[in-house]
Design a protein around this motif. Structure first.
Motif, PDB file in Angstrom:
ATOM      1  N   THR A  31       0.586  -1.211   0.018  1.00 21.69           N
ATOM      2  CA  THR A  31      -0.192   0.062  -0.071  1.00 21.69           C
ATOM      3  C   THR A  31       0.807   1.315   0.008  1.00 21.69           C
ATOM      4  O   THR A  31       0.445   2.212  -0.599  1.00 21.69           O
ATOM      5  CB  THR A  31      -1.018   0.045   1.165  1.00 21.69           C
ATOM      6  N   ASP A  52      -5.901  -1.978  -4.934  1.00 21.61           N
ATOM      7  CA  ASP A  52      -5.379  -2.635  -3.533  1.00 21.61           C
ATOM      8  C   ASP A  52      -6.325  -3.256  -2.988  1.00 21.61           C
ATOM      9  O   ASP A  52      -7.188  -3.033  -2.358  1.00 21.61           O
ATOM     10  CB  ASP A  52      -5.007  -1.272  -2.841  1.00 21.61           C
ATOM     11  N   GLN A  67      -7.102   0.263  -0.355  1.00 15.99           N
ATOM     12  CA  GLN A  67      -7.454  -0.931   0.334  1.00 15.99           C
ATOM     13  C   GLN A  67      -8.781  -0.561   1.505  1.00 15.99           C
ATOM     14  O   GLN A  67      -9.439  -1.426   1.386  1.00 15.99           O
ATOM     15  CB  GLN A  67      -6.233  -1.319   0.895  1.00 15.99           C
TER      16      GLN A  67
HETATM   17 MG   LIG Z   1      -2.049  -2.763   2.033  1.00 20.56          MG
END
Ligand SMILES: [Mg+2]
Ligand SMILES: Nc1ncnc2c1ncn2[C@@H]1O[C@H](COP(=O)(O)OP(=O)(O)OP(=O)(O)O)[C@@H](O)[C@H]1O
Lengths: 255, 320
Positions: free
Chosen positions: B45, B159, B85
């Motif tokens: 990330t 993500d 994410q």
């Molecule tokens: Mg991540």
């Protein structure tokens, strides 16, 4: 530098949509509470007060009360507008978008300032229902309204980025702006204070805003109008510099 | 192939001194699906956030669509769509409004036909007038994908796009990703479902503790590092391997019914014929044969934990 109007419009529209959704809270409630001041101080108490500089007490307090709403609402609108996305995480989208800092600020601060200006005008109109008054310099009045709305929306934007809790978000308007406004000559002329407190008052920046704004109504004020305008522009410059610094360093927005 | 994203000597040290990325060098080819794999906290990330402009790099450069992400951020970011994410959406906006907002924010003129198409592809068209807070988690994730696609990006970062998405929908999303690739969109995805990378990716990158430890074609990776296993199911259980069959590559299962032979499928002679002849010679009868190839997951687990190529074993693809 070319501004991207689509981006600015998107942010501005999004923020204004939030206002219309929360119309009661963001417009109606300040109008109602300010009206209460007019009823109590303007009509009830004001009728027994002497005139100040040839202005009836009810009319005298109008500029100060409008300024009070304008400042607190500008701060809360703008701080909330930028605090919420950082809090909820949706700020990722603004940060990843091809927008410049100037565009972000115009979008958020522009919307907050629009809201509080509308509010200021609404209060001005409402006040007419309770007290008689005239505006001697309407253009100057509108300029002060706009300048204050923009300056304090910028200030609110800074608070919204600085705050990392809801409490901090509310503490500055509550603990600083409201007292400064009440002590800044909203309800009295500075001349009415003892000399020592007159001097102290001059360190209160809000005095200059209220005084200048009152001048545009009645043609007379505590502080020289030139100084008022100068100070207002000075605050604006400070806020712009702070915002510029925040974006330069990514303070609190980017890790 | 030309690089649509080019990461050079990228480092990230977070405030507090933690180094999340260590000298990352990575090229993403135009038009590919690239899967970035790595355990929790590996830096996936962080890497994506830097490329997208959400996190400041400590040092190093990134070019996206040929533009420096810091100096020419407008051009670079215009090319990129991001589905982060974390599920973070507005609550009170409608689906239509929030997706339209994203398009405007990215500097594109209004285009209702495009928004309509995106919402339809993501099965959100029926929900267009709903407030986002009334949607389920999987729908919210699709709203975030719709927002990322609203401005017609050339490069799409996903993500963990399928975390919390049901199986059927996951298949639909894979299909959508493939369609996007066919339209020329480059896709970089992270996932904890290795099965997903195995199914979709053209190339795979593995990141561990802030370092890229391997980047390769998925097919080549599986061939190069993959092992095959042949299991011979015996008619009668064996107590131990007969001396004639003693070989490092051969193992007897615990119940004595299975004989497991591990071999390299790339070799000229796999040794299977010899094994079967030896079984015959020893008089060992068998009922069935079955072979399997080690999965990307086996390879991944081994690379991440041991830094060794994987032997095939009986686990199936799943969450890491
Ligand atoms: Mg991540
Ligand atoms: N804002 C931050 N400040 C300090 N450290 C951070 C920050 N964000 C992430 N980290 C640290 O950087 C490392 C990498 O985090 P990152 O989120 O990039 O991992 P990841 O590979 O995406 O993991 P996951 O699979 O769990 O999503 C972690 O050790 C994390 O704790």
């Amino acid at each position: 530098m070319k501004l991207n109007m689509y981006s600015i419009r998107a942010i501005y529209k999004f923020e204004m949509a939030r206002t219309w959704r929360t119309l009661m809270q963001s417009v109606a409630s300040p109008v109602i509470s300010t009206s209460l001041y007019f009823v109590v101080f303007g009509s009830a108490i004001g009728s027994r007060m002497v005139e100040i500089d040839g202005v009836s007490y009810g009319a005298f307090i109008i500029p100060g009360l409008i300024m009070l709403s304008l400042m607190t609402q500008s701060i809360s609108n703008a701080s909330f507008g930028i605090y919420m996305p950082t809090f909820s995480g949706t700020i990722y989208e603004v940060l990843s978008a091809p927008v410049s800092y100037v565009e972000i600020v115009i979008g958020y601060v522009g919307a907050a300032a629009t809201k509080s200006t509308i509010l200021g005008i609404l209060i001005l109109i409402t006040a007419r229902l309770f007290v008689d008054y005239e505006v001697q310099h309407p253009l100057m009045m509108i300029s002060f309204l706009l300048l204050t709305a923009i300056t304090f929306s910028l200030f609110g934007f800074i608070i919204g980025i600085w705050a990392d809790t809801f409490e901090k978000l509310q503490i500055i308007p509550l603990m600083i702006i409201t007292p400064l406004t009440f002590l800044g000559g909203s309800f009295y002329s500075i001349d009415m204070l003892p000399p020592f407190w007159q001097t102290v008052t001059l360190f209160n920046p809000v005095v200059y805003l209220i005084s200048g704004f009152r001048y545009s109504f009645f043609g007379s004020a505590d502080v020289n109008i030139g100084i008022s305008i100068g100070m207002t522009l000075f605050f604006l410059a400070i806020c712009i510099a702070l915002v510029w610094w925040i974006f330069r360093t990514g303070y609190r927005l980017k890790s | 192939m030309s690089a649509v994203i080019s990461v050079k000597d990228l480092n990230k040290i977070y405030q507090g001194g933690f180094q999340a990325l260590k000298n990352i060098n990575l090229d993403i080819h135009a038009g590919e699906i690239f899967a970035l794999l790595g355990p929790n906290g590996a830096g996936k990330t962080t890497l994506i956030s830097i490329i997208c402009g959400i996190v400041n790099p400590s040092s190093g450069t990134v070019l996206a669509d040929g533009y420096d992400i810091v100096r020419d951020y407008r051009e670079a970011r215009t090319a990129i769509g991001l589905v982060p994410q974390e599920l973070s959406t507005d609550a009170f906006e409608t689906v239509w409004d929030t997706v339209s907002f994203s398009r405007g924010l990215f500097g594109k003129p209004r285009n209702d036909a495009h928004i309509e198409k995106v919402l339809k592809v993501l099965s959100l068209w029926d929900k267009r007038d709903n407030k986002i807070m009334m949607l389920s988690g999987g729908m919210k994730r699709r709203v975030m994908i719709a927002k990322a696609l609203s401005h017609e990006p050339k490069i799409l970062f996903l993500d963990e796009p399928t975390a919390g998405v049901d199986v059927e929908l996951r298949r639909e999303m894979w299909e959508m990703v493939r369609q996007l690739r066919e339209q020329g969109v480059t896709i970089i995805l992270t996932t904890h479902y290795i099965e997903e990378a195995e199914e979709m990716a053209d190339r795979v990158g593995i990141i561990r503790e802030g370092k890229i430890i391997l980047v390769d074609d998925k097919a080549r990776l599986m061939q190069k590092l993959g092992r095959k296993q042949l299991t011979v199911h015996l008619a009668e259980p064996l107590q131990s391997l007969p001396a004639t069959l003693d070989d490092d590559a051969l193992a007897l299962s615990e119940d004595g019914y299975g004989l497991v032979y591990t071999y390299d499928a790339n070799q000229e002679t796999t040794g299977i014929a010899e094994l079967l002849r030896a079984l015959n010679a020893a008089g060992i009868e068998f009922k069935d044969l079955h072979s399997r190839q080690s999965s990307l997951e086996d390879i991944f687990v081994d690379l991440v934990h041991n830094g060794q190529p994987a032997p095939a074993n009986a686990s199936s693809a799943g969450e890491v």
